[in-house]
Design a protein around this motif. Structure first.
Motif, PDB file in Angstrom:
ATOM      1  N   THR A  27     -50.388   1.339  91.964  1.00  0.00           N
ATOM      2  CA  THR A  27     -49.602   1.104  93.173  1.00  0.00           C
ATOM      3  C   THR A  27     -50.504   1.029  94.398  1.00  0.00           C
ATOM      4  O   THR A  27     -50.329   0.162  95.272  1.00  0.00           O
ATOM      5  N   LYS A  69     -50.248  -6.594  99.150  1.00  0.00           N
ATOM      6  CA  LYS A  69     -48.958  -7.048  98.612  1.00  0.00           C
ATOM      7  C   LYS A  69     -47.807  -6.108  99.004  1.00  0.00           C
ATOM      8  O   LYS A  69     -46.657  -6.541  99.041  1.00  0.00           O
ATOM      9  N   ILE A  70     -48.117  -4.843  99.252  1.00  0.00           N
ATOM     10  CA  ILE A  70     -47.094  -3.895  99.674  1.00  0.00           C
ATOM     11  C   ILE A  70     -47.661  -2.987 100.760  1.00  0.00           C
ATOM     12  O   ILE A  70     -48.881  -2.861 100.913  1.00  0.00           O
ATOM     13  N   TYR A  84     -38.817  -4.013  98.772  1.00  0.00           N
ATOM     14  CA  TYR A  84     -39.266  -4.687  97.550  1.00  0.00           C
ATOM     15  C   TYR A  84     -38.208  -4.676  96.454  1.00  0.00           C
ATOM     16  O   TYR A  84     -38.189  -5.566  95.601  1.00  0.00           O
ATOM     17  N   ILE A 111     -41.683  -2.078  91.302  1.00  0.00           N
ATOM     18  CA  ILE A 111     -42.248  -2.686  92.514  1.00  0.00           C
ATOM     19  C   ILE A 111     -43.422  -3.578  92.142  1.00  0.00           C
ATOM     20  O   ILE A 111     -43.539  -4.723  92.608  1.00  0.00           O
ATOM     21  N   VAL A 147     -43.351  -7.674  92.771  1.00  0.00           N
ATOM     22  CA  VAL A 147     -44.289  -8.250  93.739  1.00  0.00           C
ATOM     23  C   VAL A 147     -45.294  -9.192  93.077  1.00  0.00           C
ATOM     24  O   VAL A 147     -45.633 -10.245  93.624  1.00  0.00           O
TER      25      VAL A 147
END
Length: 420
Positions: free
Chosen positions: A116, A124-125, A134, A210, A214
């Motif tokens: 993550t 990306k996040i 998301y 997530i 993504v």
């Protein structure tokens, strides 16, 4: 009249001489001085591992110690199968080898957390953004403000699902969409919003979903591309491929039977009785499944290798696997020492790791800088920058209480003292 069942201890048969049940990976082990230790230091650490096995709580123990990046111990003790506490003496026994895959259980959480963080490193996040950015359906039941960071640090407010204890259907583990829907539809647990409460199963599914939303690829592929292949791992993946299953270590109930209230705490966290979890963990269904918080298979050396990469600022064999600043965020405290409302003990978490403490923590005395993760029950992978060590300890007995606790503490203490 005394109920003797309260004092029953499920214990494996430990041979008087351990030589016949020890496997040493001579291809990886290096002399003690290469890790800036004496041979006496290494011998004392290994003796503490042997004493842990002699407690009888574990059919198998696998251990790997790196110091200064050098493998000083890469050994296993006992059996992968055939010597469980309740198995017949006539049962076919298979020795535990250093290359035997063992389930990490909750120690898998650290790996999913690092994936993550790597997604955030890619831009990306945003870890401080709501999960609902998301996964829009996650926010419809009152969890709209819950951030990715809060999920990573066990402050997401959904530590468990409201399932009747004992209703863990193994088929549910294979039904990814149903698990995600159940978690997203569940309202926050009353009184747990933004409060530390260990997410034993639920948080891992949301983090992995997530990643999949993504990237547009499976979390298994993401793990394969970002960690398993760059670090040269053989296993180190959610579940276990069929060709390796005959070689895998089985999990066994061991130790003193767990009674109320501890049993209630564990059942609430695991969403099933301990015996049921052990039974399911040895099934093909479990090995087929992707359980981001609980079913990565690895060797002790692979687990140590993962933490060595983190200890080296995200590098492995000269390759930058992740940025140093990403590692730094992943292992820094998310808060101070707080009471965990699931485990009912004080804990310190980062965004994905269980942290050490001073004067004493889960990694032994004076380990405030250490980070890693515990797995069901005494599985442990961690790094301690102060001592420059990365360690993998894998065990196959699921003992909560029993005679193993003193030698376990002794091992952690010995490591700390000998690796100063």
């Amino acid at each position: 009249m005394i109920n003797l069942k309260w004092f029953q201890f499920l214990k494996v048969k430990v041979p008087a001489r351990l030589g016949g049940v020890i496997d040493v990976n001579e291809a990886t082990e290096r002399p003690a001085e290469d890790g800036d230790l004496s041979q006496k230091d290494v011998n004392e650490i290994w003796k503490a591992v042997e004493d842990l096995y002699r407690s009888g709580a574990y059919p198998g123990v696998s251990f790997c110690l790196r110091r200064r990046g050098v493998v000083l111990l890469d050994r296993s003790l006992g059996h992968a199968s055939g010597n469980g506490p309740l198995e017949s003496v006539r049962a076919e026994k298979h020795l535990l080898k250093t290359d035997t895959p063992i389930c990490l259980f909750s120690a898998s959480k650290a790996v999913t957390a690092i994936l993550t963080h790597m997604l955030a490193e890619d831009g990306k996040i945003d870890l401080d953004a709501p999960v609902a950015r998301y996964l829009p359906e996650f926010g419809v039941a009152g969890k709209g403000s819950t951030t990715v960071s809060q999920v990573l640090s066990h402050r997401g407010g959904f530590p468990t699902l409201d399932l009747p204890v004992g209703d863990l259907d193994p088929a549910l583990l294979l039904d990814w969409d149903r698990m995600i829907k159940m978690i997203c539809d569940a309202p926050p647990t009353p009184g747990r919003a933004n409060r530390m409460s260990y997410h034993a199963i639920t948080g891992g599914f949301i983090l992995a979903e997530i990643i999949q939303r993504v990237t547009g690829e499976s979390v298994k592929k993401f793990l394969d591309e970002r960690l398993r292949k760059p670090l040269g791992m053989k296993y180190f993946q959610y579940g276990l491929e069929p060709q390796y299953r005959d070689h895998a270590a089985l999990n066994y109930a061991a130790g003193t039977p767990v009674r109320y209230p501890i049993s209630k705490i564990l059942e609430r966290a695991l969403m099933a009785p301990i015996d049921k979890v052990i039974e399911v963990s040895n099934s093909d269904v479990f090995m087929d499944a992707v359980i981001p918080a609980g079913n990565i298979y690895a060797t002790a050396e692979e687990l140590s290798r993962f933490y060595q990469m983190l200890l080296d600022g995200g590098t492995w064999n000269g390759q930058q696997v992740m940025k140093p600043e990403t590692v730094q965020r992943a292992v820094r405290p998310a808060s101070g020492l707080s009471f965990d409302r699931t485990l009912n003990i004080p804990m310190i978490y980062s965004e994905g790791m269980m942290l050490g403490a001073t004067p004493v923590g889960i990694y032994g005395p004076m380990t405030a800088g250490a980070y890693g993760h515990l797995g069901f029950m005494n599985i442990l992978g961690w790094a301690d920058p102060t001592r420059d060590i990365s360690v993998g300890l894998l065990v196959t007995g699921k003992a909560v209480l029993g005679s193993h606790l003193i030698p376990f503490v002794k091992l952690m203490t010995t490591l700390g003292l000998r690796c100063r």
